[in-house]
Design an enzyme around this catalytic site. Structure first.
Site, mmCIF file in Angstrom:
data_model
loop_
_atom_site.group_PDB
_atom_site.id
_atom_site.type_symbol
_atom_site.label_atom_id
_atom_site.label_comp_id
_atom_site.label_asym_id
_atom_site.label_seq_id
_atom_site.Cartn_x
_atom_site.Cartn_y
_atom_site.Cartn_z
ATOM 1 N N ASP A 1 0.824 -1.213 0.000
ATOM 2 C CA ASP A 1 0.000 0.000 0.000
ATOM 3 C C ASP A 1 0.855 1.258 0.000
ATOM 4 O O ASP A 1 0.575 2.225 -0.703
ATOM 5 C CB ASP A 1 -0.904 0.028 1.243
ATOM 6 C CG ASP A 1 -2.051 -0.963 1.098
ATOM 7 O OD1 ASP A 1 -2.110 -1.627 0.034
ATOM 8 O OD2 ASP A 1 -2.851 -1.063 2.032
ATOM 9 N N ALA A 2 1.909 1.234 0.819
ATOM 10 C CA ALA A 2 2.726 2.439 0.972
ATOM 11 C C ALA A 2 3.399 2.806 -0.348
ATOM 12 O O ALA A 2 3.497 3.979 -0.710
ATOM 13 C CB ALA A 2 3.782 2.220 2.052
ATOM 14 N N CYS B 1 -35.899 9.993 22.070
ATOM 15 C CA CYS B 1 -36.015 10.257 23.500
ATOM 16 C C CYS B 1 -35.263 11.543 23.762
ATOM 17 O O CYS B 1 -34.153 11.743 23.268
ATOM 18 C CB CYS B 1 -35.387 9.093 24.274
ATOM 19 S SG CYS B 1 -34.933 9.526 25.968
ATOM 20 N N ARG C 1 -29.026 2.561 -17.697
ATOM 21 C CA ARG C 1 -29.908 2.037 -18.731
ATOM 22 C C ARG C 1 -31.057 2.998 -19.024
ATOM 23 O O ARG C 1 -31.454 3.165 -20.171
ATOM 24 C CB ARG C 1 -30.448 0.685 -18.261
ATOM 25 C CG ARG C 1 -31.430 0.062 -19.180
ATOM 26 C CD ARG C 1 -31.648 -1.388 -18.775
ATOM 27 N NE ARG C 1 -32.592 -2.012 -19.666
ATOM 28 C CZ ARG C 1 -33.897 -2.017 -19.473
ATOM 29 N NH1 ARG C 1 -34.391 -1.446 -18.399
ATOM 30 N NH2 ARG C 1 -34.699 -2.593 -20.326
ATOM 31 N N LYS D 1 -27.186 -14.041 -12.997
ATOM 32 C CA LYS D 1 -27.938 -12.802 -13.178
ATOM 33 C C LYS D 1 -27.694 -11.929 -11.951
ATOM 34 O O LYS D 1 -28.248 -12.169 -10.886
ATOM 35 C CB LYS D 1 -29.431 -13.082 -13.349
ATOM 36 C CG LYS D 1 -30.218 -11.840 -13.701
ATOM 37 C CD LYS D 1 -31.633 -12.196 -14.123
ATOM 38 C CE LYS D 1 -32.395 -10.998 -14.659
ATOM 39 N NZ LYS D 1 -32.470 -9.881 -13.729
ATOM 40 N N LYS E 1 -35.143 -17.128 -13.236
ATOM 41 C CA LYS E 1 -34.990 -16.636 -11.862
ATOM 42 C C LYS E 1 -35.124 -17.759 -10.844
ATOM 43 O O LYS E 1 -35.728 -18.796 -11.123
ATOM 44 C CB LYS E 1 -36.045 -15.565 -11.589
ATOM 45 C CG LYS E 1 -35.798 -14.301 -12.387
ATOM 46 C CD LYS E 1 -36.395 -13.115 -11.674
ATOM 47 C CE LYS E 1 -36.167 -11.858 -12.478
ATOM 48 N NZ LYS E 1 -36.686 -10.678 -11.819
ATOM 49 N N GLU F 1 -23.115 -4.994 -15.142
ATOM 50 C CA GLU F 1 -23.903 -4.709 -13.943
ATOM 51 C C GLU F 1 -23.005 -4.142 -12.844
ATOM 52 O O GLU F 1 -21.954 -4.707 -12.552
ATOM 53 C CB GLU F 1 -24.539 -6.024 -13.457
ATOM 54 C CG GLU F 1 -25.687 -5.844 -12.514
ATOM 55 C CD GLU F 1 -27.034 -5.713 -13.232
ATOM 56 O OE1 GLU F 1 -27.057 -5.553 -14.481
ATOM 57 O OE2 GLU F 1 -28.054 -5.764 -12.544
ATOM 58 N N CYS G 1 -30.873 9.219 30.012
ATOM 59 C CA CYS G 1 -31.640 8.012 29.699
ATOM 60 C C CYS G 1 -30.706 6.808 29.759
ATOM 61 O O CYS G 1 -29.699 6.762 29.052
ATOM 62 C CB CYS G 1 -32.254 8.140 28.310
ATOM 63 S SG CYS G 1 -32.918 6.596 27.678
HETATM 64 S S1 IVH Z 1 -27.944 -9.702 -20.629
HETATM 65 C C1 IVH Z 1 -29.729 -8.249 -24.398
HETATM 66 N N1 IVH Z 1 -26.669 -10.840 -18.621
HETATM 67 O O1 IVH Z 1 -30.799 -8.235 -15.881
HETATM 68 C C2 IVH Z 1 -29.560 -8.869 -23.086
HETATM 69 N N2 IVH Z 1 -28.299 -9.175 -18.125
HETATM 70 O O2 IVH Z 1 -33.365 -7.506 -18.160
HETATM 71 C C3 IVH Z 1 -29.217 -7.849 -22.066
HETATM 72 N N3 IVH Z 1 -28.512 -8.667 -15.727
HETATM 73 O O3 IVH Z 1 -31.255 -5.074 -16.126
HETATM 74 C C4 IVH Z 1 -29.051 -8.366 -20.699
HETATM 75 N N4 IVH Z 1 -26.987 -10.084 -15.047
HETATM 76 O O4 IVH Z 1 -28.772 -5.478 -16.080
HETATM 77 C C5 IVH Z 1 -27.610 -9.936 -18.989
HETATM 78 N N5 IVH Z 1 -25.451 -11.889 -16.964
HETATM 79 C C6 IVH Z 1 -26.364 -11.000 -17.330
HETATM 80 C C7 IVH Z 1 -27.049 -10.201 -16.386
HETATM 81 C C8 IVH Z 1 -28.034 -9.299 -16.832
HETATM 82 C C9 IVH Z 1 -27.862 -9.159 -14.676
HETATM 83 C C10 IVH Z 1 -29.569 -7.643 -15.635
HETATM 84 C C11 IVH Z 1 -29.462 -6.546 -16.648
HETATM 85 C C12 IVH Z 1 -30.875 -6.129 -16.935
HETATM 86 C C13 IVH Z 1 -31.660 -7.329 -16.536
HETATM 87 C C14 IVH Z 1 -32.179 -8.024 -17.775
#
Ligand code: IVH
Length: 688
Positions: free
Chosen positions: A41-42, A444, A150, A129, A332, A191, A450
């Protein structure tokens, strides 16, 4: 000679700056992206300081991809709109009924591609995701030039200054031997997210500073990235994973999505390593299951997985349906939510008197732990979520995140359900409870009279980042306060072994250890001490700023609000809290008692030497300086003994003029006041 002001720029300064930028970014990448530090770090700080000094002396050396730009600085009035050259699409979600999500998607893809039943399986890339905020990073000639959210997919917001503070995001793409050439233009989509642990520390810091808590990591990431003050964003633990691409020109596109991600990784972009290339529906099903099992062990939140056709040519062939690609789908996981019952709503009294409603829940197993309590934050929150005692509620917990009551099921409310009523008096001391008009929190009003507040204040005083007294926990403080042995922190230093040893859960040995730990904490720093006092709105970093500025507790105690506001990052609200704290006679008595008990502060480094050209001189700042913000320029002048005034007069010694300087510059010219540019100011500041 006034370097920079006459345009002379030594060639070796330029090459050294370039070298430093490359070294620092390489160290950054090893540390943050690869998790394998290559420098102490230094040493990093030394290189960073050298680059900062060079850029200060020769502002023309400053580039947008300089690592010095990662600390933030600019405060914006509003975020500007950015039109996406390639729209940022959303993605279709498969609902989770057994394995049907993967099977349905694979069937659709095969049908659209016109594949016969006996044709070989389609190859997919499967990814996590991430549960954060989608962002588009635009690189031109390898340099990060713009970052945008976005928004509605067509138009987002310009968050470039904040994104530059995210350490894992390269400000310049690396060109490594063997890797594809960096494209002329490249929009990386990905992301921004916060690790669960970082999220917890962030909320702990928010709580310590009596500031609003973030509901979950996703909200925290979104809040941080849409900050107008990039210095605040710079202190937030944001991270990033790349997963896709917008516009790109000037490179040979790889054949597959996965090849594209590999190229991203080679250029120094963070790409998550849990991605996999799999074959057909079964490959997707296996991936979904594997990640589902590992989900709680990941350091960040995910809400599912994403399947993408791996071949970019097939992706193009599949194209889009309205605003979603046909070649990708999100699958999901069921949310980590359970139903339980609210047995009661009690209130807790915090260190600053904040009265927080807490739901006592019928124990429920959710997200890997049994949850019995959940904070409801404040009265408005209870009303907004309309939670009654007796209600059946949805409780959510993601990984390590604090459990949360999401909502009540009104349709299941029993006839004898009771609404929560904020008590009018403190449950600990009986004093009046007050809620100021512009505040969400009821408090309070008894302050340290207290017992509940006193206990919390004592625990805070002893906490690790304050005076760090090992062994002074909640159970002991409760007994000491309840038995009137401990009233103020100064009483700690009068504790003796026999009295402590008489407490429950305490033996002679533990009592002796505690007395010793208390004795040792006398040697501390002024910053820790200020933090330990538990002044409202004064967290660790403000405490450090106050200590560095005043250097002496007595000087700090005597400072009025105006003087307090001269401290870096101290605005009217903090100044008011600090002044009010030290104006209180009880607080003053406790502090003098503590000092008499032998609290001793480690010496603070000497102030910077006063610069002869600056000390005692009056400066006026006008226009936008190339590298320094107004506040920074002011702080530097003041640190060297100069004064900064708002208007030009005959008494003004120097006017420091930047871009778009207006009437003050004209007036200075009229009055014959010396005019400096930033570079000349730097020279003056550095003169000895
Ligand atoms: S692909 C054209 N890959 O999920 C395809 N999206 O509606 C574009 N997200 O808000 C998305 N992880 O930000 C993709 N591995 C991943 C992702 C991802 C998260 C989010 C993305 C978007 C939503 C998809």
């Amino acid at each position: 000679m006034a370097a920079g002001s006459d345009g002379a720029l030594p060639a070796d300064a330029a090459s050294r700056a370039q070298e430093l930028r490359e070294q620092l970014e390489a160290h950054n990448s090893s540390y943050y992206v690869l998790d394998a530090p290559t420098v102490l770090d230094a040493e990093y700080d030394r290189l960073f300081g050298e680059l900062q000094a060079l850029e200060g002396r020769y502002p023309e050396l400053l580039t947008v991809d300089s690592p010095t730009q990662r600390v933030g600085g600019k405060v914006l009035d509003a975020l500007q709109p950015v039109t996406h050259r390639v729209p940022m699409l959303s993605i279709q979600t498969e609902t989770d009924i057994e394995d049907s999500g993967a099977v349905n998607f694979d069937n659709r893809v095969r049908k659209e591609l016109g594949l016969a039943e006996e044709a070989p399986p389609v190859e997919y890339t499967a990814e996590l995701k991430f549960d954060g905020l989608a962002i588009s990073l635009r690189y031109e000639q390898g340099v990060l030039v713009q970052a945008a959210t976005r928004g509605d997919g067509a138009t987002g917001e310009d968050v470039t200054t904040n994104v530059r503070t995210i350490r894992v995001i390269p400000l310049r793409l690396h060109q490594r031997a063997g890797a594809p050439a960096v494209p002329d233009t490249l929009e990386v989509r990905g992301e921004i997210y916060i690790d669960r642990r970082d999220f917890e520390s962030l909320n702990a810091a928010q709580q310590a500073a009596s500031e609003k808590l973030f509901v979950n990591p996703r909200n925290a990431a979104a809040g941080c990235i849409r900050q107008l003050d990039s210095r605040i964003a710079a202190r937030r633990p944001l991270s990033f994973f790349a997963y896709g691409m917008g516009e790109s020109t000037g490179w040979a596109l790889p054949a597959t999505h996965c090849g594209m991600l590999d190229a991203f990784a080679a250029w120094g972009l963070p790409v998550n390593t849990d991605r996999a290339v799999v074959s057909g529906a079964q490959g997707l099903i296996d991936y979904h299951r594997r990640i589902g099992e590992a989900r709680n062990r990941l350091p960040f939140d995910i809400d599912g997985v994403v399947y993408k056709v791996n071949s970019l040519a097939l992706q193009q062939q599949l194209g889009f349906r309205s605003r979603e690609p046909r070649w990708a789908v999100a699958h999901k996981y069921p949310a980590q939510e359970e139903l339980t019952e609210v047995l009661d709503i009690e209130v807790q009294v915090g260190r600053t008197g904040a009265i927080t409603p807490v739901a006592r829940l019928k124990p429920v197993f959710v997200g890997g732990v049994t949850v019995t309590n959940a904070t409801l934050h404040n009265e408005d929150e209870v009303r907004r979520k309309d939670i009654h005692i007796g209600d059946t509620v949805v409780v959510r917990r993601a990984g390590d995140v604090i459990p949360e009551v999401v909502r009540a099921l009104a349709e299941r409310r029993p006839a004898d359900a009771r609404a929560f009523v904020m008590p009018q008096t403190c449950p600990s001391c009986g004093a009046a409870v007050r809620r100021d008009e512009d505040e969400a929190v009821a408090r309070c009003t008894a302050g340290l009279y207290c017992p509940a507040q006193r206990k919390q204040a004592l625990l805070h005083f002893a906490s690790r980042r304050a005076l760090d007294i090992d062994g002074l926990g909640e159970k002991i403080v409760d007994q000491l306060v309840d038995n009137s042995i401990l009233r103020t922190p100064a009483d700690l230093f009068r504790l003796e072994v026999p009295a402590l040893a008489a407490l429950e859960r305490m033996g002679d040995k533990a009592a002796a250890n505690l007395v010793q730990a208390i004795g040792q904490c006398r040697d501390t720093t002024l910053a820790r001490f200020i933090y330990a006092l538990g002044i409202r709105n004064v967290g660790e970093s403000t405490a450090r700023d106050l200590a560095a500025h005043f250097r002496d507790i007595n000087v700090l105690m005597a400072a009025d609000e105006l003087r307090l506001q001269q401290v870096t990052d101290v605005g009217p609200v903090v100044a008011q809290s600090v002044a009010a704290f030290f104006a209180d006679a009880h607080n003053r008595a406790v502090i003098s008692d503590l000092l008499a008990a032998g609290i001793h502060f480690a010496p603070i480094a000497e102030p910077e030497q006063l610069a002869p050209g600056v000390a005692g001189k009056t400066f006026v700042l006008t226009g936008t300086l190339p590298t320094l913000s107004r506040d920074e320029a002011k702080a530097r002048i003041e640190a060297k003994g100069g004064k900064v005034s708002g208007s030009v007069s005959k008494k003004t010694h120097y006017v420091v003029a930047g871009g778009e300087a207006g009437s003050k510059l004209v007036k200075a010219q009229d009055l014959g006041v010396a005019i400096l540019d930033e570079a000349a100011l730097m020279v003056l500041l550095e003169s000895m």
